[in-house]
Each structure stands twice: as C-alpha cells, then as structure tokens.
Design an enzyme around this catalytic site. Sequence first.
Site, short mmCIF file in Angstrom:
data_model
loop_
_atom_site.label_atom_id
_atom_site.label_comp_id
_atom_site.label_asym_id
_atom_site.label_seq_id
_atom_site.Cartn_x
_atom_site.Cartn_y
_atom_site.Cartn_z
N ASP A 214 0.84 -1.20 0.00
CA ASP A 214 0.00 0.00 0.00
C ASP A 214 0.87 1.25 0.00
O ASP A 214 1.87 1.32 0.72
CB ASP A 214 -0.89 -0.02 1.25
CG ASP A 214 -1.87 1.12 1.30
OD1 ASP A 214 -2.73 1.21 0.40
OD2 ASP A 214 -1.78 1.94 2.24
N GLU A 277 1.53 -0.66 -5.14
CA GLU A 277 0.50 0.33 -5.42
C GLU A 277 1.22 1.66 -5.44
O GLU A 277 1.45 2.28 -4.41
CB GLU A 277 -0.59 0.34 -4.35
CG GLU A 277 -1.74 1.28 -4.70
CD GLU A 277 -2.23 2.14 -3.54
OE1 GLU A 277 -3.32 2.72 -3.66
OE2 GLU A 277 -1.52 2.26 -2.53
#
Length: 557
Positions: A214, A277
Amino acid sequence: MTQELTSPSPAPQAPGTGRGPGWWRDAVIYQVYVRSFADSDGDGIGDLRGARERLPYLKDLGVDAVWLTPFYASPQADGGYDVADYRAVDPLFGTLQDADDLIRTAHDLGLRVIVDIVPNHTSDRHPWFQDPELSRQRYLFRPGKGESGELPPNDWESVFGGPAWTRTDRGDWYLHLFAPEQPDLNWDNPEVHTEFEAIMRFWLDLGVDGFRVDVAHGMIKAPGLPDIGHGAQAQLIGAQVLPFFDQDGVHAIHRAWRRLLDGYGDAHGRQVIGVAEAWAPTAERLALYVRPDELHQAFNFQFLNAPWQSDALRSVIDASLAATASVGAPTTWVLSNHDVVRHTTRLGGSLARARAATLLMLALPGSAYLYQGEELGLPEVTDLPDEVRQDPAFFRGGRATGAAGPGTDTESAPDGVAAAGGQDGFRDGCRVPLPWSGELPPYDFGPGGSWLPQPADWGGLTVAAQTGDPASTLELYRAALDLRRRLPGLGDGPMTWAPAPDGVLAFTRPGLLCTVNTLGHDVELPAPGTPLLSSAPVTVDDATGRLPGDSCTWWAI
C-alpha cells in the site's frame, strides 16, 4: 495483541508454478475486499471464514490468485488501512487460525494468496505511537510555525482533505498524509525497516505468496519537508513528483524487500512476490518500481484512467508495454478496485463498454487484476444515505467538492475521470457487499444484514442468477478466463497491432486476434477468422464481420 495459532503447524506449500517460471507474469489476480465479500457470522461484515467458504467460486471462475485487503487488528478508521498490530487478525474478521485455514484451503484449490502490507503509516493506536518517547523516533513529528508553534510545519495537505498535520498536547505536530488516525512512519529510523522485514517473514511463514504494498510511493519524504506552494494537492498526485510521494529514496526500500522475498523463496522452494500500489507521473517512472532488483509488479492506473477512445487506449497500452519491457517486467492491467468508481459506471454507465473493456484487458500481455463483483457487472452504488457512509474522506475537507487523493475515487484521476458517476467522489459506493443469491438483500452475503445497504434491484445480478446464463457477465468472465488459460502464450506472449478502421483497435496474440469497437454504432470489417468470444453478439456474413458498438471480440486466426 499479537495472536498465536491454536494449532501451530508447518506452513502450507504454495501451488506449483503451473504455466512456467514467474507465475505472476500472466496471473489473473482477484481482489477480495474482505469486509464486503462474504459474512460467516451474521454481523453484516465480511470475514476470513466467509471468504474461505467462497474460495471454490473463485477457483471455478478461473483466477490464479487472491489478493486480500487488510484484516489486521485495527480501529477501522480507514477500512483496516490503519493497522494497530500487523501480526494479529482483527476480531471483526476472525482469528489468526482463520487466516491460516484460508491460506491452506486456497493452496489446496491451486490458488495463491497475496495480502496487503501498509508501510507508510500505522494506526494511532499502534503501540509505537502510544509511547510518547518512542513515537517521536519512529514517526514524523515536527515543531510548528508561528510565534508559539500554532501553525503546521508546512503546507502539505492530507489526501483525505484538510491539513496533513495534527497538533499534539505537547505542542508539536505529527504528519498524516491520510487520516489523523494514520500517522506516517519515519523511514529514516532503521528500527522501522527491521520491523517490516520481520512482519513480512511472519506472513511468509504462514504461507502467503506475496504482498501488495500500500502506498508504495510513500515512506520517503524530501529532506526538510519543503512547502509545495499549491492548493488542492491531491490533483497533483500521479501528475508530478511531490515532496511526500514518488521520492527516489523509496527504491532502496523496495530493493531490500526484493532481496528478502527472493531469499525467502529460494530457501523454501517458493515464488513469492511484491506488488506496488504506486502513483507516478509517467509510465517510465512507474517502471522504476519493477526493475529486476525491485518489486515484481506495479498497478497500471494509467490504463484504468484511459477514456473509452481507441487512440487514447492504444497510446496507454503502448506506453505501458514499452515502459515495463525496458526493465523486463510484466505489465499489469486493472479496471476497478476498492478505491475507484466501478468501471461499469465509470465508462458512462454502460455495461456494454464494461464487458468490452474486460475482454480487451484479458487479451493484453501481462497480468490482470479483477475487483470482486466486476464479474457480475455490478454498478457503483450512488445513492447511499449519508448516515451509512464510512469513507474517512467523506468526513474531512474534501466532502464538499469530492477532492481527495490516493485511497479515494479521485486518486485515480486528478482530472475527475475516475470519479465520474460516483457519489461525491468517495469510495463507499464501490464497497457495497456482494450479492450471492436470492431476490432480496442481503442476497446471501451472510446470515444477517450487510454493513452497507445493497440495492433492492440486484436480484438479477447475483452469482446464482447469472450462473448458467450464456448472456450473463459472469459467464463471459468464466469463458474469457478459460480461453486465456487454454490458449498458449495469451497471457505473456507477444502482441502486434493490426490495421483497423477509425474507432476500432485490432491486435494479434498467439492464435488470436482481438478487435475492440469503441464507437457507439456497428462497424463492418473483413472477418479475420472465426469468432471465439465476444462481449456482444457479432455476426459474420460473406466474409464480413459486423462488430456491435462498444464491443470486443476474440477471433481464432
């Protein structure tokens, strides 16, 4: 808070490499947003046991791996992306034993399991942040400006709206690029590096096959934390390098993690991966995250943001393939996820376009990511009442305008492309729980209700209603994934553009030609072969093919 397994046992083995080395290079990976996938205990919130019980559905769908969003111990200020304990399962989602059982069941079915890791920030309930002295070593605290330090240290904005700084009772300020409950870690501290490598080893030992990282473009901030001198900073994300995102220093972290993943995989006879990401202003900068000594994949949000126009799609596809080829990495393709408006709605509210875009995506070289429910053709839910909405961006400064950033609808398109058709530019509408069967909510999501209300007209969109209907979107996905698996080289083989009329894309893959009509009307062209699969009925007459508007067809050649 860290949990122990009730029945410790050796880590399960990952499935075999299947189609050859580098399983991730052509894998189709299905994102499970855990709280909205399947509920086993009747509290209206999806959980790990519910997800495990539905894994045979994913096996039958034809995917290769499952990516699970965070299920760690968390106050849930941001859907679990505010982690209080990275080695514990939140009671909302079950236990560590449930996680172990899910991984084993997935592997028994031949599915790999990827889990989220959240390294840019923790929860403010994390033990590190709760310790007044330790927190100032491992997080980013700074004195304020002004006569008495009453002003934030700089002009950085939270991507959820409002300032990126919160003042403490001691008078200093801490940085949170997301919600105030998500303080940013200080990656200049070696103890932070050591802790996250230990977290990765913990989950690798439990049997996971990789990590989706993330905010992989975060972690490192520019020296001195300089002002940006620009308002509405969320609109700059993905458009330029910012002092808090896409700093070159993040790549040293990813290189260290690649060494860990490769070393662990070699020692245990497994292939384990890292997926970034990452938001970068160009395909070339994104490719830096997947150099041979960094992560294995990076999400291709440029493709997700491309308008439904043949020239724009071709340009994005060419740029994506060229950038990843330059570093020897596979390209990834994605149309929807838990942070953006579902592509059925985003592409003009057109299920026809959504089906065509899916066949286009699955015909391209590389790896594809599917978001739960897209195989049902689910639209964005755009009429949620304010009292049920839970996106933290909804309650902060972006509420009035829909301005936000990574982790929100507008993160995917600073110009508003991805937010089109959503509800005020926020994320709850794509997170409504799945409909499995029945005519009324909660559609067998679980024995109780659902944490977000499901539309009353979803009875025809359930898994049960679409199964066996050859015209359904679910059966289109099943057929496409079956063909993708059976046609040698389709996932990671070569691609060549072919001549096509204006508004139409055409390209060849091994044994297949793909045509995409982005126009709203039929187009005729010489039939290149026998239709294998089409998102809409295609006709062939006297060696002429008639492509319906907003459709994609795979032809055997």
